[in-house]
Design a protein around this motif. Structure first.
Motif, PDB file in Angstrom:
ATOM      1  N   GLY A 121     -25.683   5.146  22.203  1.00  0.00           N
ATOM      2  CA  GLY A 121     -24.974   4.762  20.984  1.00  0.00           C
ATOM      3  C   GLY A 121     -24.328   5.945  20.301  1.00  0.00           C
ATOM      4  N   LYS A 122     -25.009   7.095  20.291  1.00  0.00           N
ATOM      5  CA  LYS A 122     -24.451   8.286  19.652  1.00  0.00           C
ATOM      6  C   LYS A 122     -23.188   8.762  20.380  1.00  0.00           C
ATOM      7  CE  LYS A 122     -25.961  10.428  16.715  1.00  0.00           C
ATOM      8  NZ  LYS A 122     -25.687  10.424  15.257  1.00  0.00           N
ATOM      9  N   LEU A 123     -23.223   8.783  21.702  1.00  0.00           N
ATOM     10  CA  LEU A 123     -22.055   9.227  22.469  1.00  0.00           C
ATOM     11  C   LEU A 123     -20.876   8.270  22.306  1.00  0.00           C
ATOM     12  CD1 LEU A 123     -23.678  10.496  25.807  1.00  0.00           C
ATOM     13  CD2 LEU A 123     -23.067  11.797  23.762  1.00  0.00           C
ATOM     14  N   LEU A 124     -21.158   6.983  22.259  1.00  0.00           N
ATOM     15  CA  LEU A 124     -20.082   6.001  22.099  1.00  0.00           C
ATOM     16  C   LEU A 124     -19.480   6.050  20.703  1.00  0.00           C
ATOM     17  CD1 LEU A 124     -21.686   2.972  23.975  1.00  0.00           C
ATOM     18  CD2 LEU A 124     -19.589   4.157  24.653  1.00  0.00           C
ATOM     19  N   ASN A 125     -20.315   6.070  19.684  1.00  0.00           N
ATOM     20  CA  ASN A 125     -19.831   6.013  18.301  1.00  0.00           C
ATOM     21  C   ASN A 125     -19.124   7.294  17.866  1.00  0.00           C
ATOM     22  OD1 ASN A 125     -20.824   3.403  17.920  1.00  0.00           O
ATOM     23  ND2 ASN A 125     -22.849   4.154  17.318  1.00  0.00           N
ATOM     24  N   SER A 126     -19.505   8.412  18.452  1.00  0.00           N
ATOM     25  CA  SER A 126     -18.938   9.706  18.043  1.00  0.00           C
ATOM     26  C   SER A 126     -17.650  10.054  18.762  1.00  0.00           C
ATOM     27  CB  SER A 126     -19.959  10.811  18.291  1.00  0.00           C
ATOM     28  OG  SER A 126     -20.197  10.955  19.684  1.00  0.00           O
ATOM     29  N   GLY A 127     -17.295   9.290  19.801  1.00  0.00           N
ATOM     30  CA  GLY A 127     -16.075   9.600  20.564  1.00  0.00           C
ATOM     31  C   GLY A 127     -16.296  10.573  21.694  1.00  0.00           C
ATOM     32  N   CYS A 128     -17.547  10.869  22.030  1.00  0.00           N
ATOM     33  CA  CYS A 128     -17.840  11.785  23.142  1.00  0.00           C
ATOM     34  C   CYS A 128     -17.868  11.080  24.501  1.00  0.00           C
ATOM     35  CB  CYS A 128     -19.189  12.480  22.921  1.00  0.00           C
ATOM     36  SG  CYS A 128     -19.141  13.810  21.703  1.00  0.00           S
ATOM     37  N   TRP A 129     -17.875   9.755  24.491  1.00  0.00           N
ATOM     38  CA  TRP A 129     -18.001   9.051  25.771  1.00  0.00           C
ATOM     39  C   TRP A 129     -16.852   9.332  26.746  1.00  0.00           C
ATOM     40  CZ3 TRP A 129     -22.178   7.336  27.819  1.00  0.00           C
ATOM     41  CH2 TRP A 129     -22.087   6.599  29.015  1.00  0.00           C
ATOM     42  N   PRO A 130     -15.605   9.513  26.314  1.00  0.00           N
ATOM     43  CA  PRO A 130     -14.533   9.796  27.284  1.00  0.00           C
ATOM     44  C   PRO A 130     -14.759  11.050  28.122  1.00  0.00           C
ATOM     45  CG  PRO A 130     -13.577   9.103  25.218  1.00  0.00           C
ATOM     46  CD  PRO A 130     -15.051   9.274  24.969  1.00  0.00           C
ATOM     47  N   PHE A 131     -15.696  11.912  27.744  1.00  0.00           N
ATOM     48  CA  PHE A 131     -15.999  13.082  28.555  1.00  0.00           C
ATOM     49  C   PHE A 131     -16.833  12.731  29.785  1.00  0.00           C
ATOM     50  CE2 PHE A 131     -15.720  15.250  24.261  1.00  0.00           C
ATOM     51  CZ  PHE A 131     -14.453  15.773  24.500  1.00  0.00           C
ATOM     52  N   VAL A 132     -17.383  11.516  29.808  1.00  0.00           N
ATOM     53  CA  VAL A 132     -18.221  11.093  30.933  1.00  0.00           C
ATOM     54  C   VAL A 132     -17.369  10.267  31.890  1.00  0.00           C
ATOM     55  CG1 VAL A 132     -20.332   9.897  31.614  1.00  0.00           C
ATOM     56  CG2 VAL A 132     -20.196  11.012  29.366  1.00  0.00           C
ATOM     57  N   LYS A 133     -17.193  10.773  33.108  1.00  0.00           N
ATOM     58  CA  LYS A 133     -16.413  10.049  34.115  1.00  0.00           C
ATOM     59  C   LYS A 133     -17.322   9.536  35.215  1.00  0.00           C
ATOM     60  CE  LYS A 133     -11.857  12.114  33.558  1.00  0.00           C
ATOM     61  NZ  LYS A 133     -10.708  12.709  34.286  1.00  0.00           N
ATOM     62  N   GLN A 134     -16.787   8.635  36.010  1.00  0.00           N
ATOM     63  CA  GLN A 134     -17.603   8.043  37.064  1.00  0.00           C
ATOM     64  C   GLN A 134     -16.895   8.104  38.417  1.00  0.00           C
ATOM     65  OE1 GLN A 134     -17.860   3.722  36.019  1.00  0.00           O
ATOM     66  NE2 GLN A 134     -16.592   3.408  37.828  1.00  0.00           N
TER      67      GLN A 134
END
Length: 451
Positions: A121-134
């Motif tokens: 939730g912290k990564l998604l809400n803060s905008g850090c999630w785009p740094f995680v690729k798959q």
């Protein structure tokens, strides 16, 4: 069992213009540009309009197909332009930065005691999630599907790549916080790769398996490391995060601030004094390039990223979201009359026919963007296999992508590759085929048809 990874196949391209290990503050950019094209496959849904005021870390847009994935502003300021293309497609959001930066407070997170849901939730809400690729598909990771492993490549082998041992100095706390948090998002292992003889801050992190990598490029590519450590099979997912993005994630967890600061290497034979700069994601490249002895009339190509897989940007362009290198090399718009008929000493080639670069493997070359040939049909020479270390047939997988045979693409290992894995085969290709574009189109087709 040794965790060493030794790559034998590949090619080191030694170019002039490597950055000296000196760090300066770049001129503060007046503008910050976010380009949705940096996030492949994302259809942006704007959250703000022109004239809106925002803090660094405020949401600018989100992914239309997954509204939980947010994209935030690297700076505080005012949105002054939303550039659109055909069918009102959003091309860029331009923000005029404030002189004094103000940050959105996302709150700290104790990563040691946090649960998986809290970290996610912290990564998604803060905008850090785009740094995680798959992998597969080399796109932003889907947060609802846990990976079997997470990979971080702390070793860069691309031509004129930023020295990660240098750029990560002093960031041990941020790196550890990010690694600890990511470890909670997988039941598998967090794999961290560093150079065999490096002095990387990543070498001392806990909660991860450390691998020491050696060999020619593309040994530093995360795709090469995935292939050697834990290949991706059908139905499996792995995540990848770059080291400098780990720093941003770690600082967010420790302080609550989304600090989009980057240490960027300005490199290339056209740069008077290559060195490192501290700047922010989306800053104008001119704040680094033209301040250091490059004439605005110079016939050069500016690349956001490395020379093999980076993006060509205009002089008034911006650093893209994931790059930590700006390369400046001569534009190859001149042609040598009958140049193919005489011995060549100033170019790199894997062939020994008329090209003598093999006589001095450590020589640094001043290469331009000229492809030294024209597009033609594939020629079977075995050259791709000499520089391609993955346990995959490169020629066959490229052809399968071109004639869109999904079954064959699956069987040949398409799930674990990304365009950058074919940058070197594209460089040595005598047929001048656009390998990276072919692979990207093949991945897009699989994502659409198979998902």
């Amino acid at each position: 069992m040794s965790n060493d990874i030794r790559i034998k196949k590949g090619l080191d391209i030694n170019l002039k213009g490597a950055a000296e290990q000196t760090l300066e503050m770049a001129i503060v950019s007046n503008f910050c540009t976010i380009r949705p094209e940096d996030f492949h496959g994302v259809i942006p849904k704007l959250n703000l309009k022109v004239g809106a005021k925002l803090k660094a870390g405020d949401t600018v847009f989100y992914d239309k197909s997954n509204e939980n994935v947010k994209f935030v502003s690297p700076v505080s300021g005012e949105i002054i332009e939303i550039a659109r293309g055909e069918k009102r497609r959003i091309l860029a959001i331009k923000i005029q930065a404030d002189k004094e930066q103000v940050y959105q407070d996302n709150g700290k997170l104790d990563v040691d005691s946090a649960t998986q849901e809290e970290v996610l939730g912290k990564l998604l809400n803060s905008g850090c999630w785009p740094f995680v690729k798959q992998r597969p598909y080399d796109v932003i990771a889907k947060p609802d599907k846990a990976p079997k492993a997470i990979f971080v490549s702390g070793y860069a082998s691309a031509p004129l790549a930023a020295d990660l041992d240098f750029t990560l100095q002093g960031k041990e706390a941020e790196l550890q916080a990010a690694i600890t948090a990511l470890g909670k998002l997988t039941e598998g292992t967090v794999h961290v790769s560093i150079g065999k003889n490096s002095n990387s801050p990543l070498a001392s992190v806990s909660g991860a398996t450390i691998h020491k990598v050696s060999g020619p490029h593309p040994s530093g590519n995360v795709g090469t490391q995935i292939n050697k450590i834990d290949p991706v099979n059908k139905g499996e997912v792995v995540w990848t995060v770059s080291p400098q993005d780990l720093v941003i994630i770690g600082e967010l967890l420790l302080t609550g601030k989304f600090n989009a600061e980057r240490v960027v290497a300005l490199v290339g034979s056209s740069v008077e004094k290559p060195r490192y700069f501290t700047t922010k994601i989306g800053s104008e490249v001119s704040t680094m390039v033209y301040d250091k002895g490059i004439s605005k009339d110079a016939n050069v190509r500016i690349i956001s990223g490395d020379v093999l897989s980076g993006k060509h940007v205009q002089p008034d362009g911006a650093l893209d979201y994931y790059s930590n290198v700006v390369s400046v090399i001569p534009e190859g718009d001149d042609y040598e009359f009958f140049g193919w008929t005489k011995p060549v000493f100033n170019k790199i080639s894997t062939s020994r026919a008329l090209t003598f670069s093999w006589l001095n493997p450590k020589k640094a070359y001043d290469l331009n963007t000229n492809t030294n040939g024209e597009h033609r049909a594939f020629v079977t020479t075995g050259t791709y296999e000499e520089v391609f270390p993955l346990d995959i047939f490169p020629m066959q997988i490229l052809k399968a992508c071109m004639y869109k045979d999904l079954d064959e693409m699956e069987a040949l290992g398409m799930y674990e590759v990304a365009p950058e894995d074919f940058a070197l085969t594209e460089f040595v290709c005598v047929s001048k085929q656009p390998h990276q574009r072919i692979i990207r189109e093949g991945l897009d087709l699989m994502l659409k048809e198979i998902g």
